[in-house]
Scaffold this active site. Structure first.
Site, mmCIF file in Angstrom:
data_model
loop_
_atom_site.group_PDB
_atom_site.id
_atom_site.type_symbol
_atom_site.label_atom_id
_atom_site.label_comp_id
_atom_site.label_asym_id
_atom_site.label_seq_id
_atom_site.Cartn_x
_atom_site.Cartn_y
_atom_site.Cartn_z
ATOM 1 N N ARG A 65 -2.337 -6.373 -85.600
ATOM 2 C CA ARG A 65 -1.007 -6.203 -85.018
ATOM 3 C C ARG A 65 -0.197 -7.497 -85.041
ATOM 4 O O ARG A 65 1.023 -7.463 -84.906
ATOM 5 C CB ARG A 65 -1.114 -5.629 -83.607
ATOM 6 C CG ARG A 65 -0.009 -4.643 -83.326
ATOM 7 C CD ARG A 65 0.041 -4.087 -81.917
ATOM 8 N NE ARG A 65 -1.186 -3.556 -81.401
ATOM 9 C CZ ARG A 65 -1.927 -4.172 -80.466
ATOM 10 N NH1 ARG A 65 -1.555 -5.340 -79.982
ATOM 11 N NH2 ARG A 65 -3.020 -3.623 -80.026
ATOM 12 N N ASP A 191 24.259 -9.797 -85.920
ATOM 13 C CA ASP A 191 23.723 -8.960 -86.990
ATOM 14 C C ASP A 191 24.279 -9.554 -88.287
ATOM 15 O O ASP A 191 25.459 -9.425 -88.591
ATOM 16 C CB ASP A 191 24.186 -7.509 -86.799
ATOM 17 C CG ASP A 191 23.598 -6.578 -87.849
ATOM 18 O OD1 ASP A 191 23.321 -7.045 -88.971
ATOM 19 O OD2 ASP A 191 23.442 -5.378 -87.558
HETATM 20 C C1 LIG Z 1 21.557 -0.587 -91.927
HETATM 21 C C2 LIG Z 1 22.000 -1.551 -90.906
HETATM 22 C C3 LIG Z 1 21.210 -1.839 -89.810
HETATM 23 C C4 LIG Z 1 19.940 -1.106 -89.496
HETATM 24 O O1 LIG Z 1 18.937 -1.329 -90.389
HETATM 25 P P1 LIG Z 1 17.765 -0.264 -90.688
HETATM 26 O O2 LIG Z 1 16.819 -1.093 -91.456
HETATM 27 O O3 LIG Z 1 18.396 0.855 -91.443
HETATM 28 O O4 LIG Z 1 17.243 0.170 -89.360
HETATM 29 C C5 LIG Z 1 21.658 -2.796 -88.920
HETATM 30 N N1 LIG Z 1 22.827 -3.411 -89.105
HETATM 31 C C6 LIG Z 1 23.619 -3.156 -90.139
HETATM 32 C C7 LIG Z 1 24.914 -3.876 -90.270
HETATM 33 C C8 LIG Z 1 23.252 -2.196 -91.072
HETATM 34 O O5 LIG Z 1 24.066 -1.897 -92.079
#
Ligand SMILES: *Cc1c(COP(=O)(O)O)cnc(C)c1O
Length: 405
Positions: A65, A191
């Site tokens: 893990r 993000d």
């Molecule tokens: C796709 C996306 C995510 C989420 O990612 P996953 O791997 O699909 O869970 C987060 N932030 C942005 C800006 C995205 O485009």
């Protein structure tokens, strides 16, 4: 591997390929890629070794893990691509990385401010899921001059940023937002999926945590889902602890795919940025298009900030259909495309198109300011590695089909 300072294009090739993960102890030679180490059980030498425990850090065998050399190599590579980070945690998806990071840094009674241009699941995690833990969240307008300052209260403990914004691609003044948060003792999480640290080294721009969906540019081939969070200590330790509480682990096979994708990320980003610019320029001239939302395009919303803060782009951008066109026309356009698949996600080698309406998910300011929102109908494109002229010809066919009822 070199210890000399290198440029990002070199680092994506070198990163994570430590000798101990690519060779056998005492043996001569090595392989290029860290092998796939499939393992649940990690063995101990004797009872004293077992009793002594192992440091809770990558690089120490403990139990599956906590990952093994393949996952450690990927995490190490991502850390070395993110200046200012001391470590990276891997998650089975980008959404898992966002949810777990927020749970790691917030406590009952805390408040999160979430940028109004956030990815929809991020907004839902903030406004719905966190409520179960006694954490409140409110959206703020990242483009309003005092949008963040006015939203902060004594309870605000973290701010969730994203730039360019999902769907509408508005570029935010991240250095200003992150520095305001830091002055007030508030943690900023970004993000950074769109730009990656190659285009926007988020921690050097003042953010505390850089989260990515590796499903997009790092994977790059539409065949793996994964997420990451990178940060300096002590924040990365809190995220690691939360991830371990929640049993977050990625498979070595998937980590190996992500590492393979990473090696070509710089060239894929450069190429798709160039092609996206060609396509965006072409769309910008078309009467059926009222606005092109592409930060790399001179004159487009956010271009000046993008130019100031970013060192690269990618193939993801949007456009808005002109007044007079309706959802059926938009459906005819997208359905007529041969080279663009219809599907979520982006950052793969193949192009995609998807319709969108930002109003339900960006409630304070659905569209970037100062643009002609025309019909209010958006189309998002993820430009892949195809030839620009072929993509433009395909889109020309789509726009023609839109007119034909
Ligand atoms: C796709 C996306 C995510 C989420 O990612 P996953 O791997 O699909 O869970 C987060 N932030 C942005 C800006 C995205 O485009």
């Amino acid at each position: 591997m070199t210890d000399k300072p290198t440029k990002p294009a070199t680092r994506v090739v070198e990163a994570g390929r430590k000798r101990e993960w690519t060779s056998v102890p005492g043996g001569k030679g090595a392989v290029v890629n860290p092998p796939v180490w499939r393992a649940s059980t990690h063995l101990y030498e004797d009872i004293a070794d077992l009793a002594g425990g192992r440091p809770n850090e990558d690089g120490h065998f403990y139990y599956g893990r906590r990952g093994g050399p393949t996952q450690w190599a990927l995490a190490d590579a991502l850390t070395s691509l993110e200046p200012g980070a001391d470590g990276t945690e891997l998650f089975p998806s980008g959404v898992a990385a966002i949810a777990c990071t927020l749970l790691a840094v917030l406590r009952p009674g805390d408040e999160l401010l979430v940028t109004d241009n956030a990815y929809e699941p991020t907004r839902n995690i903030a406004l719905s899921m966190l409520r179960q833990f006694g954490i409140t969240a409110r959206p703020f307008d990242p483009l309003a001059p005092d949008g963040l300052a006015n939203a902060i209260t004594d309870a605000t403990k973290a701010v969730m940023l994203e730039s360019p914004g999902s769907l509408t691609l508005e570029v935010c003044d991240i250095p200003a937002l992150a520095s305001l948060a830091r002055e007030r003792g508030i943690l900023s999480i970004i993000d950074n999926t769109w730009a990656t640290p190659l285009g926007f080294p988020a921690l050097t721009h003042g953010c505390d945590v850089s989260v990515m969906s590796l499903t997009k540019h790092v994977g790059g081939h539409s065949d793996v889902m994964m997420g990451s969070a990178s940060a300096a200590k002590p924040v990365i330790n809190r995220i690691r602890r939360q991830a371990q509480f929640m049993g977050q682990v990625v498979s070595p096979d998937d980590a190996s795919l992500a590492l393979r994708g990473l090696r070509s990320m710089q060239v894929r980003l450069e190429r798709s940025t160039q092609t996206a610019l060609d396509v965006a320029r072409w769309l910008d001239e078309r009467p059926e298009v009222s606005a092109v939302l592409c930060p790399m395009l001179p004159g487009a919303p956010g271009h000046d900030l993008w130019q100031r803060d970013f060192s690269g782009g990618c193939g993801l951008f949007s456009f808005v259909l002109s007044d007079g066109l309706d959802v059926d026309a938009r459906a005819r356009l997208i359905d007529a495309l041969d080279l663009f698949g219809i599907g979520f996600s982006w950052g793969g080698f193949e192009s995609l198109a998807i319709p969108f309406d930002p109003a339900p998910v960006h409630t304070l300011r659905p569209w970037p300011p100062g643009i002609d929102t025309g019909s209010g109908l958006g189309v998002r494109l993820s430009i892949g590695l195809e030839d620009a002229e072929d993509l433009i010809a395909d889109l020309a066919g789509g726009l023609d089909a839109m007119g034909a009822k």
